[in-house]
Write a protein that holds these residues in place. Structure first.
Motif, short mmCIF file in Angstrom:
data_model
loop_
_atom_site.label_atom_id
_atom_site.label_comp_id
_atom_site.label_asym_id
_atom_site.label_seq_id
_atom_site.Cartn_x
_atom_site.Cartn_y
_atom_site.Cartn_z
N VAL A 1 -1.79 -2.83 2.16
CA VAL A 1 -2.41 -2.73 3.48
C VAL A 1 -1.46 -3.18 4.58
O VAL A 1 -1.84 -3.24 5.75
CB VAL A 1 -3.73 -3.53 3.55
N ALA A 2 -0.21 -3.47 4.23
CA ALA A 2 0.78 -3.87 5.23
C ALA A 2 1.11 -2.70 6.14
O ALA A 2 0.93 -1.52 5.80
CB ALA A 2 2.04 -4.38 4.53
N SER A 3 1.63 -3.00 7.31
CA SER A 3 1.86 -1.98 8.33
C SER A 3 2.96 -0.99 7.96
O SER A 3 3.04 0.10 8.55
CB SER A 3 2.20 -2.64 9.67
N ASP A 4 3.83 -1.33 7.02
CA ASP A 4 4.89 -0.40 6.64
C ASP A 4 4.44 0.62 5.59
O ASP A 4 5.22 1.47 5.16
CB ASP A 4 6.12 -1.15 6.13
N VAL A 5 3.18 0.53 5.18
CA VAL A 5 2.63 1.46 4.19
C VAL A 5 1.65 2.40 4.90
O VAL A 5 0.75 1.96 5.62
CB VAL A 5 1.91 0.71 3.05
N GLN A 6 1.83 3.69 4.73
CA GLN A 6 0.96 4.68 5.37
C GLN A 6 -0.34 4.84 4.59
O GLN A 6 -0.35 4.72 3.36
CB GLN A 6 1.68 6.03 5.44
N ARG A 7 -1.42 5.11 5.31
CA ARG A 7 -2.72 5.34 4.69
C ARG A 7 -3.26 6.70 5.13
O ARG A 7 -4.18 6.79 5.93
CB ARG A 7 -3.68 4.22 5.06
N PRO A 8 -2.68 7.78 4.60
CA PRO A 8 -3.03 9.12 5.09
C PRO A 8 -4.42 9.58 4.72
O PRO A 8 -5.06 10.32 5.47
CB PRO A 8 -1.96 10.01 4.45
N PHE A 9 -4.90 9.18 3.53
CA PHE A 9 -6.21 9.58 3.05
C PHE A 9 -6.85 8.40 2.32
O PHE A 9 -6.15 7.47 1.88
CB PHE A 9 -6.12 10.78 2.10
N THR A 10 -8.15 8.44 2.21
CA THR A 10 -8.86 7.38 1.51
C THR A 10 -8.33 7.27 0.08
O THR A 10 -8.18 8.26 -0.63
CB THR A 10 -10.37 7.69 1.47
N ALA A 11 -8.01 6.03 -0.31
CA ALA A 11 -7.53 5.71 -1.66
C ALA A 11 -6.12 6.19 -1.94
O ALA A 11 -5.66 6.14 -3.08
CB ALA A 11 -8.48 6.24 -2.74
N VAL A 12 -5.40 6.65 -0.89
CA VAL A 12 -4.02 7.10 -1.05
C VAL A 12 -3.12 6.29 -0.11
O VAL A 12 -3.50 5.99 1.02
CB VAL A 12 -3.87 8.60 -0.74
N ARG A 13 -1.93 5.97 -0.60
CA ARG A 13 -0.91 5.33 0.22
C ARG A 13 0.37 6.16 0.12
O ARG A 13 0.60 6.85 -0.87
CB ARG A 13 -0.63 3.90 -0.24
N SER A 14 1.21 6.09 1.15
CA SER A 14 2.48 6.80 1.12
C SER A 14 3.52 6.00 1.88
O SER A 14 3.20 5.10 2.66
CB SER A 14 2.34 8.20 1.73
N LEU A 15 4.77 6.33 1.63
CA LEU A 15 5.90 5.67 2.29
C LEU A 15 6.88 6.72 2.79
O LEU A 15 7.29 7.61 2.04
CB LEU A 15 6.65 4.75 1.32
#
Length: 305
Positions: free
Chosen positions: A32-46
């Protein structure tokens, strides 16, 4: 200040489910840090460019279920086809008998008949001719024709054209398979008006505007060989009358090289005895009647047979 734990190098430029702990190796707090993208629910991207349709689809890819494919306006955007506006949501088609995709940032669709799916950029996408049918209920006839024009016209580099995404026959077959579903009437109106050669959405709109005014149909981007041996391609033309219509889009304000190339083409055509008509967005909207009257008068003037 708390120092963030480093993320695994293989995560850069990727998307993953939060629950796939073995892949990302990060704690929920770290994700949940600011350098991690949250494009969709339950998904993270970098490191993905989420304003870009390809990266946006890559971000959704971990949520794709077996048999699903990107469809509708998202498919068109992935094939770099002209749309009135970029799709805000990711469109995903579920196979027959499956539930639609749901969630923030996604528009789910359910297929009654499974369309052909192709891979592009490693992503499963509904084939171009069938994506064209899917958009029939969302686009005007003019925009559906422009989309079809782009599908059947390969991108040109000089005198060489790349292979088209599909043929007019493929569009016809896809429309026949579409049957009487929503949009069928628009497909029937658009199909006979599609032409090979148009290189922009507004060029297609311009051609249709001229034809719908009862004027002869101009040819999109015909090759014109000048006395120097150079071959140029006016946007639309009546070659027998040496009349060229050149659409001036916004790219002429933002791409200096393109503006210079197009200016040189117009000058070369005029020097070769062609009458060149420059067309703007206003000519297709607020000043349409005046523009069409000018084209009609030009065609009525004596010229080369």
């Amino acid at each position: 200040m708390t120092r963030r734990a480093p993320l695994a190098p293989h995560l850069s430029g990727s998307a993953f489910r939060v629950r796939d702990r073995e892949f990302h190796g990060a704690s929920r707090g770290r994700l949940v840090a600011s350098d991690v993208q949250r494009p969709f629910t339950a998904v993270r991207s970098l490191g993905l460019h989420l304003d870009d349709v390809v990266d946006r689809c890559r971000a959704y890819e971990p949520l794709l279920r077996p048999g699903e494919a990107f469809s509708h306006a998202t498919a068109a955007a992935l094939f770099q086809l002209p749309l009135p506006e970029d799709p805000a949501a990711v469109h995903v088609l579920a196979p027959p008998g499956s539930a639609r995709a749901r969630g923030r940032g996604v528009t789910g669709h359910a297929a009654s008949v499974a369309p052909p799916v192709v891979l592009r950029e490693g992503l499963p996408i509904v084939a171009p001719a069938h994506a064209w049918c899917q958009l029939a209920n969302e686009l005007s006839v003019y925009d559906l024709v422009a989309l079809g024009d782009a599908i059947v016209t390969g991108r040109r580099r000089g005198e060489v054209r790349a292979a088209a995404l599909a043929t007019i026959d493929a569009l016809r077959d896809a429309a026949a398979q579409w049957g009487s579903r929503r949009g069928a009437r628009v497909l029937a109106d658009a199909l006979p008006r599609i032409r090979v050669g148009a290189e922009s959405r507004k060029e297609s709109h311009l051609r249709l505007t001229i034809v719908d005014a009862g004027l002869p149909e101009p040819i999109p981007n015909p090759p014109v060989r000048l006395a120097s041996g150079r071959v140029v391609h006016p946007d639309l033309a009546y070659p027998g009358r040496r009349i060229a219509l050149e659409y001036l889009g916004d790219i002429h304000r933002t791409d200096r090289r393109r503006w210079q190339e197009d200016l040189r083409r117009r000058r070369d055509l005029a020097a070769a005895g062609w009458r060149v008509v420059e067309v703007t967005a206003d000519d297709l909207e607020a000043n349409r009647a005046l523009f069409l009257a000018g084209v009609r008068a030009l065609l009525a003037r004596p010229g080369d047979a």
